[in-house]
Design an enzyme around this catalytic site. Structure first.
Site, PDB file in Angstrom:
ATOM      1  CE1 TYR A  41       1.215  -0.315   4.336  1.00  0.00           C
ATOM      2  CE2 TYR A  41       0.184   1.839   4.352  1.00  0.00           C
ATOM      3  CZ  TYR A  41       1.013   0.902   4.937  1.00  0.00           C
ATOM      4  OH  TYR A  41       1.647   1.204   6.112  1.00  0.00           O
ATOM      5  NE  ARG A  90       6.936   4.126   0.317  1.00  0.00           N
ATOM      6  CZ  ARG A  90       6.709   4.950   1.340  1.00  0.00           C
ATOM      7  NH1 ARG A  90       7.698   5.279   2.149  1.00  0.00           N
ATOM      8  NH2 ARG A  90       5.521   5.462   1.548  1.00  0.00           N
ATOM      9  NE  ARG A 134      -5.992 -19.514   4.084  1.00  0.00           N
ATOM     10  CZ  ARG A 134      -5.049 -20.311   4.572  1.00  0.00           C
ATOM     11  NH1 ARG A 134      -5.003 -21.571   4.176  1.00  0.00           N
ATOM     12  NH2 ARG A 134      -4.169 -19.864   5.453  1.00  0.00           N
ATOM     13  CG  HIS A 152       0.315 -21.095   2.453  1.00  0.00           C
ATOM     14  ND1 HIS A 152      -0.831 -21.800   2.740  1.00  0.00           N
ATOM     15  CD2 HIS A 152       0.718 -20.534   3.612  1.00  0.00           C
ATOM     16  CE1 HIS A 152      -1.112 -21.671   4.024  1.00  0.00           C
ATOM     17  NE2 HIS A 152      -0.181 -20.906   4.583  1.00  0.00           N
ATOM     18  CE  LYS A 156       3.255   3.105   3.020  1.00  0.00           C
ATOM     19  NZ  LYS A 156       3.399   3.234   4.474  1.00  0.00           N
ATOM     20  CD  GLU A 201      10.071   1.621  10.266  1.00  0.00           C
ATOM     21  OE1 GLU A 201      10.009   2.626   9.543  1.00  0.00           O
ATOM     22  OE2 GLU A 201       9.902   0.463   9.836  1.00  0.00           O
ATOM     23  CG  LEU A 232       8.429   2.412   4.501  1.00  0.00           C
ATOM     24  CD1 LEU A 232       8.227   1.204   3.585  1.00  0.00           C
ATOM     25  CD2 LEU A 232       7.106   3.084   4.773  1.00  0.00           C
TER      26      LEU A 232
HETATM   27  N1  PLP Z   1       7.725   3.711   8.782  1.00  0.00           N
HETATM   28  C1  PLP Z   1       6.573   3.020   8.784  1.00  0.00           C
HETATM   29  C2  PLP Z   1       6.530   1.673   9.432  1.00  0.00           C
HETATM   30  C3  PLP Z   1       5.426   3.567   8.194  1.00  0.00           C
HETATM   31  O1  PLP Z   1       4.278   2.867   8.188  1.00  0.00           O
HETATM   32  C4  PLP Z   1       5.497   4.848   7.623  1.00  0.00           C
HETATM   33  C5  PLP Z   1       4.321   5.472   6.998  1.00  0.00           C
HETATM   34  O2  PLP Z   1       3.242   4.960   7.038  1.00  0.00           O
HETATM   35  C6  PLP Z   1       6.718   5.539   7.650  1.00  0.00           C
HETATM   36  C7  PLP Z   1       7.825   4.928   8.235  1.00  0.00           C
HETATM   37  C8  PLP Z   1       6.863   6.897   7.032  1.00  0.00           C
HETATM   38  O3  PLP Z   1       6.808   6.803   5.635  1.00  0.00           O
HETATM   39  P1  PLP Z   1       6.294   8.021   4.746  1.00  0.00           P
HETATM   40  O4  PLP Z   1       7.128   9.195   5.123  1.00  0.00           O
HETATM   41  O5  PLP Z   1       6.553   7.579   3.344  1.00  0.00           O
HETATM   42  O6  PLP Z   1       4.862   8.221   5.056  1.00  0.00           O
END
Ligand code: PLP
Length: 287
Positions: free
Chosen positions: A33, A52, A100, A102, A147, A180, A205
């Site tokens: 997403y 991304r 379904r 895997h 993501k 993070e 991320l």
């Molecule tokens: N880290 C995670 C786990 C996130 O889910 C997000 C945004 O949803 C970010 C960092 C920040 O990413 P962005 O600046 O692209 O929104």
């Protein structure tokens, strides 16, 4: 006004917008997403978000649902049909619908959902107060650079923060380094005035906001060091903050109850917030 959601080629009323029960996103979290800010009816940094998205899809061998040009058209339509001037666009692509099992199904068509909603402008007082964060063990998988919609550990971390009366949870790896937040990247400013954030390895991320803030810091002549930092270092830092599409630049004033800096947002954080907000309001890299 009826909210409109794009689902697999159709613009549907929100109440009837649905995907199949055997969508692999629903059964396996087999999808990715993006969340993109909308300012003045325009998408902020659509280009880096689409780049991304393409990377996340490639890493999981999910086909692009459509060309970037077509995606930009759909996103623009969703923003327009929902009359969003300031808000958030959410886009999700899954591997599609299949019985379904895997392993990847043969010939499944990726599912694409795009929705948008208005949100009120951030209250400046929130950033001026700053936020509390807690620390939690990072229990996620080893590819947090993708993501994916597989967000259960992030959900649990955010709920722990909420239960503790905090805004976010800083996730901490097995070596004691901060990875993070649950939905934001983490930064500190050392006592020497150096901006420190973890390198964009597989443990985090690579935030689009992170990249923008790095560029803004360079423009402002602030030294940036990409390296991991510990919770102890963060607690002893001059300043700390979070970045993300929804958090923007959010000063952190307490970590597990320990005040950071003077327990109020510091000048570097507030400067970067102001610069980032001005850039986004100005269109950023708008669609
Ligand atoms: N880290 C995670 C786990 C996130 O889910 C997000 C945004 O949803 C970010 C960092 C920040 O990413 P962005 O600046 O692209 O929104």
């Amino acid at each position: 006004m009826t909210r409109i959601v794009y689902v697999n080629g159709r613009y549907l009323p929100h109440r009837s917008a649905a995907v199949h029960v055997e969508d692999r996103g629903y059964q396996f979290a087999d999808g990715v997403y993006e969340v993109i800010a909308v300012e003045r009816g325009r998408l902020v940094d659509a280009g880096p978000h689409l780049t991304r998205l393409a990377r996340s899809l490639k890493e999981l061998s999910i086909a692009q649902p459509m060309s970037d040009a077509a995606l930009r058209h759909v996103m623009g339509e969703v923003v327009r049909r929902n009359r969003v001037r300031r808000g958030i666009l959410y886009l999700q692509v899954t591997r599609g619908v299949a019985p379904r099992s895997h392993a990847f199904p043969d010939g499944a068509t990726p599912s694409l959902v795009v929705m948008a909603r208005s949100i009120p402008p951030a209250d400046p007082a929130t950033a001026e107060r700053g936020c509390d964060v807690i620390t939690v063990p990072d229990i996620r998988w080893k590819r947090c650079d993708i993501k994916t919609v597989s967000l259960l550990p992030n959900v649990l971390a955010k709920q722990q923060a909420k239960d503790a009366g905090a805004f976010e949870a800083l996730q901490v790896d097995a070596e004691g380094f901060v990875t993070e937040g649950s939905a934001a990247n983490a930064w500190i400013i050392s006592q020497a005035g150096v901006l420190v954030t973890r390198p964009a390895d597989h443990a985090i991320l690579d935030g689009v906001t992170r990249r923008s803030v790095m560029a803004l810091a360079a423009e402002a002549g602030i030294e940036v060091e990409e390296r991991p930092f510990t919770v102890a270092e963060a607690k002893a830092a001059a300043e700390a903050f979070l970045t993300g599409t929804t958090a923007l630049v959010m000063p952190v004033v307490r970590i597990d109850g320990t005040p950071v800096g003077g327990g109020t947002p510091g000048p570097f954080s507030l400067r970067l917030l102001a610069d980032y907000t001005a850039r986004a309001a100005d269109g950023g890299g708008a669609l």
